[in-house]
Design a protein around this motif. Structure first.
Motif, PDB file in Angstrom:
ATOM      1  N   GLN A   1       0.832  -1.188   0.000  1.00  0.00           N
ATOM      2  CA  GLN A   1       0.000   0.000   0.000  1.00  0.00           C
ATOM      3  C   GLN A   1       0.877   1.252   0.000  1.00  0.00           C
ATOM      4  OE1 GLN A   1      -3.081  -0.135   3.040  1.00  0.00           O
ATOM      5  NE2 GLN A   1      -2.811  -2.345   3.230  1.00  0.00           N
ATOM      6  N   SER A   2       0.271   2.378  -0.346  1.00  0.00           N
ATOM      7  CA  SER A   2       1.034   3.629  -0.362  1.00  0.00           C
ATOM      8  C   SER A   2       1.552   3.972   1.031  1.00  0.00           C
ATOM      9  CB  SER A   2       0.172   4.770  -0.900  1.00  0.00           C
ATOM     10  OG  SER A   2      -0.995   4.940  -0.119  1.00  0.00           O
ATOM     11  N   LEU A   3       0.912   3.442   2.071  1.00  0.00           N
ATOM     12  CA  LEU A   3       1.400   3.649   3.431  1.00  0.00           C
ATOM     13  C   LEU A   3       2.818   3.126   3.598  1.00  0.00           C
ATOM     14  CD1 LEU A   3       0.967   4.256   6.496  1.00  0.00           C
ATOM     15  CD2 LEU A   3       0.007   1.955   6.689  1.00  0.00           C
ATOM     16  N   ASN A   4       3.181   2.105   2.818  1.00  0.00           N
ATOM     17  CA  ASN A   4       4.500   1.487   2.939  1.00  0.00           C
ATOM     18  C   ASN A   4       5.588   2.277   2.225  1.00  0.00           C
ATOM     19  OD1 ASN A   4       2.551  -1.370   2.390  1.00  0.00           O
ATOM     20  ND2 ASN A   4       3.509  -0.956   4.347  1.00  0.00           N
ATOM     21  N   PHE A   5       5.213   3.270   1.417  1.00  0.00           N
ATOM     22  CA  PHE A   5       6.205   4.034   0.681  1.00  0.00           C
ATOM     23  C   PHE A   5       6.951   4.984   1.615  1.00  0.00           C
ATOM     24  CE2 PHE A   5       3.133   3.855  -3.173  1.00  0.00           C
ATOM     25  CZ  PHE A   5       3.490   2.534  -3.396  1.00  0.00           C
ATOM     26  N   ASN A   6       8.252   5.089   1.406  1.00  0.00           N
ATOM     27  CA  ASN A   6       9.067   6.079   2.103  1.00  0.00           C
ATOM     28  C   ASN A   6       9.299   7.241   1.146  1.00  0.00           C
ATOM     29  OD1 ASN A   6      10.126   4.653   4.750  1.00  0.00           O
ATOM     30  ND2 ASN A   6      10.194   3.128   3.116  1.00  0.00           N
ATOM     31  N   SER A   7       8.652   8.352   1.400  1.00  0.00           N
ATOM     32  CA  SER A   7       8.734   9.478   0.475  1.00  0.00           C
ATOM     33  C   SER A   7      10.047  10.228   0.647  1.00  0.00           C
ATOM     34  CB  SER A   7       7.553  10.424   0.680  1.00  0.00           C
ATOM     35  OG  SER A   7       7.554  10.963   1.983  1.00  0.00           O
ATOM     36  N   THR A   8      10.511  10.844  -0.445  1.00  0.00           N
ATOM     37  CA  THR A   8      11.747  11.625  -0.436  1.00  0.00           C
ATOM     38  C   THR A   8      11.443  13.051  -0.880  1.00  0.00           C
ATOM     39  OG1 THR A   8      12.416  11.255  -2.740  1.00  0.00           O
ATOM     40  CG2 THR A   8      12.914   9.496  -1.166  1.00  0.00           C
ATOM     41  N   ASP A   9      12.473  13.878  -0.888  1.00  0.00           N
ATOM     42  CA  ASP A   9      12.292  15.266  -1.316  1.00  0.00           C
ATOM     43  C   ASP A   9      12.541  15.448  -2.804  1.00  0.00           C
ATOM     44  OD1 ASP A   9      14.976  14.763  -1.168  1.00  0.00           O
ATOM     45  OD2 ASP A   9      15.490  16.482   0.073  1.00  0.00           O
ATOM     46  N   ALA A  10      12.723  14.349  -3.561  1.00  0.00           N
ATOM     47  CA  ALA A  10      12.830  14.426  -5.020  1.00  0.00           C
ATOM     48  C   ALA A  10      11.422  14.371  -5.587  1.00  0.00           C
ATOM     49  CB  ALA A  10      13.678  13.274  -5.554  1.00  0.00           C
ATOM     50  N   ARG A  11      10.907  15.520  -6.025  1.00  0.00           N
ATOM     51  CA  ARG A  11       9.508  15.604  -6.440  1.00  0.00           C
ATOM     52  C   ARG A  11       9.284  16.799  -7.351  1.00  0.00           C
ATOM     53  NH1 ARG A  11       6.440  16.150  -0.962  1.00  0.00           N
ATOM     54  NH2 ARG A  11       7.770  14.351  -0.497  1.00  0.00           N
ATOM     55  N   GLY A  12       8.134  16.794  -8.018  1.00  0.00           N
ATOM     56  CA  GLY A  12       7.745  17.914  -8.863  1.00  0.00           C
ATOM     57  C   GLY A  12       6.241  17.915  -9.063  1.00  0.00           C
ATOM     58  N   GLN A  13       5.652  19.122  -9.150  1.00  0.00           N
ATOM     59  CA  GLN A  13       4.213  19.277  -9.320  1.00  0.00           C
ATOM     60  C   GLN A  13       3.926  19.941 -10.662  1.00  0.00           C
ATOM     61  OE1 GLN A  13       4.133  20.882  -4.913  1.00  0.00           O
ATOM     62  NE2 GLN A  13       2.038  20.760  -5.683  1.00  0.00           N
ATOM     63  N   VAL A  14       2.936  19.412 -11.393  1.00  0.00           N
ATOM     64  CA  VAL A  14       2.563  19.974 -12.683  1.00  0.00           C
ATOM     65  C   VAL A  14       1.046  19.927 -12.845  1.00  0.00           C
ATOM     66  CG1 VAL A  14       4.719  19.402 -13.863  1.00  0.00           C
ATOM     67  CG2 VAL A  14       2.856  17.727 -13.809  1.00  0.00           C
ATOM     68  N   ILE A  15       0.573  20.654 -13.860  1.00  0.00           N
ATOM     69  CA  ILE A  15      -0.841  20.645 -14.214  1.00  0.00           C
ATOM     70  C   ILE A  15      -0.973  20.152 -15.645  1.00  0.00           C
ATOM     71  CG2 ILE A  15      -2.890  22.060 -14.617  1.00  0.00           C
ATOM     72  CD1 ILE A  15      -1.967  23.873 -12.365  1.00  0.00           C
ATOM     73  N   VAL A  16      -1.813  19.148 -15.836  1.00  0.00           N
ATOM     74  CA  VAL A  16      -2.092  18.590 -17.159  1.00  0.00           C
ATOM     75  C   VAL A  16      -3.426  19.156 -17.633  1.00  0.00           C
ATOM     76  CG1 VAL A  16      -2.556  16.487 -18.456  1.00  0.00           C
ATOM     77  CG2 VAL A  16      -0.782  16.501 -16.689  1.00  0.00           C
ATOM     78  N   ASN A  17      -3.444  19.736 -18.841  1.00  0.00           N
ATOM     79  CA  ASN A  17      -4.636  20.445 -19.311  1.00  0.00           C
ATOM     80  C   ASN A  17      -5.548  19.622 -20.211  1.00  0.00           C
ATOM     81  OD1 ASN A  17      -4.195  23.089 -18.121  1.00  0.00           O
ATOM     82  ND2 ASN A  17      -2.419  23.222 -19.482  1.00  0.00           N
ATOM     83  N   GLY A  18      -5.033  18.547 -20.800  1.00  0.00           N
ATOM     84  CA  GLY A  18      -5.895  17.787 -21.692  1.00  0.00           C
ATOM     85  C   GLY A  18      -5.229  16.556 -22.241  1.00  0.00           C
ATOM     86  N   ALA A  19      -5.965  15.845 -23.114  1.00  0.00           N
ATOM     87  CA  ALA A  19      -5.497  14.575 -23.661  1.00  0.00           C
ATOM     88  C   ALA A  19      -4.273  14.724 -24.553  1.00  0.00           C
ATOM     89  CB  ALA A  19      -6.636  13.911 -24.434  1.00  0.00           C
ATOM     90  N   GLN A  20      -3.991  15.955 -25.021  1.00  0.00           N
ATOM     91  CA  GLN A  20      -2.832  16.171 -25.892  1.00  0.00           C
ATOM     92  C   GLN A  20      -1.533  16.343 -25.101  1.00  0.00           C
ATOM     93  OE1 GLN A  20      -3.101  15.929 -29.183  1.00  0.00           O
ATOM     94  NE2 GLN A  20      -5.296  15.580 -28.992  1.00  0.00           N
ATOM     95  N   ASP A  21      -1.626  16.430 -23.804  1.00  0.00           N
ATOM     96  CA  ASP A  21      -0.440  16.656 -22.969  1.00  0.00           C
ATOM     97  C   ASP A  21       0.260  15.339 -22.638  1.00  0.00           C
ATOM     98  OD1 ASP A  21      -0.983  19.299 -23.020  1.00  0.00           O
ATOM     99  OD2 ASP A  21      -1.624  19.472 -20.934  1.00  0.00           O
ATOM    100  N   ARG A  22       1.574  15.403 -22.607  1.00  0.00           N
ATOM    101  CA  ARG A  22       2.409  14.295 -22.140  1.00  0.00           C
ATOM    102  C   ARG A  22       3.315  14.833 -21.046  1.00  0.00           C
ATOM    103  NH1 ARG A  22      -0.846  12.765 -25.139  1.00  0.00           N
ATOM    104  NH2 ARG A  22      -0.680  11.248 -26.838  1.00  0.00           N
ATOM    105  N   VAL A  23       3.595  13.993 -20.065  1.00  0.00           N
ATOM    106  CA  VAL A  23       4.477  14.380 -18.966  1.00  0.00           C
ATOM    107  C   VAL A  23       5.783  13.615 -19.108  1.00  0.00           C
ATOM    108  CG1 VAL A  23       4.756  14.548 -16.471  1.00  0.00           C
ATOM    109  CG2 VAL A  23       2.468  14.759 -17.490  1.00  0.00           C
TER     110      VAL A  23
END
Length: 387
Positions: free
Chosen positions: A241-263
């Motif tokens: 489960q996600s409870l078992n994940f150890n999170s780190t400070d390597a991260r990024g936040q983005v906004i996806v606007n539609g089906a044409q977007d790729r991350v």
């Protein structure tokens, strides 16, 4: 797709909205938004999915002689700390923990005189290079069962666990998720947020499930582990489960606007794992790039900020270590994982991408606990590109 000439109906209205969003999002092939982090100084995993997931020390270039109790910094009156792009001058303080090549393990600052820092332990060799300073000791990712004296109910979500005997130091970190077992009352896992206060004599813990006031609990133990243990013989393992994940400070936040977007995602994680085992164990270490979807709280919610909930694992790398011997304490060398280019195509919305770590014992009868995780070079870049 909207028709021409346009008739006012639901189908055409939806098509027009899609077309306008496509035009406003800019030319294809260009990045729509970008986010990421980069950190090279040593940090410690806290085991906390909430901020801060890691504890990063301050650092400075320093020199010092072998066998000496002093080191000299390259900056008068202080040092710098990196938190992404900003560099802020700070002061070295008495009591800080010090680490670096040929700095004795467990050394702390005992005196500060300008650029000259006096340590509690002599240098084990010549010091030359980056030295780190931290106000806290490295985080323990495993707390062995502590005998409980009593448990006091505070409110429907919160209890205070009083230890049967005072501990040498506060055993739990805020945000960690301890488990109470074999007490007369209030047993179970405490998470979201878990530990909210801890001293050497008690810990205050909270969970989302409502807990009725049934009086004072007594006996049992409280412990904490970030390593998934194997099930008993004949019992099927449970899903991770996600409870078992150890999170780190390597991260990024983005906004996806539609089906044409790729991350497009790139990430790197270097880590050193410290552990002990009481039985021969098969151990699995996984580095994951996970996607979390932002959910806007309902009207009237106590917290009006976006909450990111686990959505999907986008990529992972697994290292497997067979038959780890019984040992009172040891460490693995630097574990390096590089994700050069990962492509994701989620639906429209706000997303958090994060590097998470997973520790797991896979053989029945195995008993290994990761006690500490030191993070080295770690980074993540996330970019949304319109197709």
């Amino acid at each position: 797709m909207a028709q021409f000439p346009v008739d006012y109906n639901k189908s055409d209205s939806e098509g027009i909205v899609d077309a306008v969003n496509y035009l406003l999002s800019g030319p294809s092939g260009l990045g729509q938004n970008f986010s990421g982090t980069n950190q090279f100084t040593q940090g410690w995993l806290t085991g906390n999915s909430r901020s801060p997931p890691t504890r990063t020390p301050q650092f400075s270039q320093a020199v010092g002689g072998s066998g000496k109790f002093t080191i000299t910094l390259d900056q008068p009156g202080g040092l710098t700390v990196s938190n992404g792009v900003q560099v802020t001058p700070l002061k070295v303080q008495v009591g800080m923990y010090v680490a670096g090549l040929n700095i004795a393990t467990g050394a702390v600052v005992v005196y500060v005189n300008g650029t000259e820092i006096t340590l509690s332990l002599a240098n084990t060799g010549p010091v030359s290079g980056v030295v780190t300073f931290n106000a806290y000791a490295p985080i323990a990712l495993y707390v062995a069962p502590i005998t409980i004296g009593t448990i006091d109910w505070i409110d429907e979500y919160t209890v205070q666990v009083n230890f049967a005997a005072a501990q040498p130091t506060a055993p739990f970190e805020p945000g960690q998720t301890p488990t109470v077992l074999a007490s007369t009352r209030y047993n179970g896992l405490y998470q979201s947020p878990g530990v909210v206060e801890c001293t050497t004599t008690y810990v205050v813990i909270r969970r989302t499930a409502v807990t009725a006031n049934t009086g004072t609990g007594a006996g049992g133990t409280i412990s904490y582990s970030n390593t998934i243990q194997p099930p008993a013989a004949g019992v099927s393992p449970t899903f991770v489960q996600s409870l078992n994940f150890n999170s780190t400070d390597a991260r990024g936040q983005v906004i996806v606007n539609g089906a044409q977007d790729r991350v497009f995602i790139g990430a790197q994680m270097n880590a050193i794992l410290y552990y002990f085992s009481t039985a021969v164990s098969d151990f699995e270490y996984t580095v994951m790039v996970n996607r979390y979807k932002g959910d806007i709280p309902t009207v009237g919610a106590y917290n009006d900020t976006i909450v990111y909930n686990f959505d999907k694992t986008i990529a992972q790398k697994v290292a497997f270590y067979a038959a780890v011997p019984i040992t009172a304490g040891s460490s693995y060398p630097i574990q390096e994982a590089i994700f050069s280019t990962v492509v994701d195509q989620p639906q429209s919305g706000a997303y958090l991408y994060r590097v998470d770590l997973l520790f797991k014992v896979t053989n029945t009868g195995g008993a290994l606990q990761v006690t500490r995780c030191d993070l080295g070079l770690r980074s993540m870049s996330v970019q949304v590109v319109k197709q």
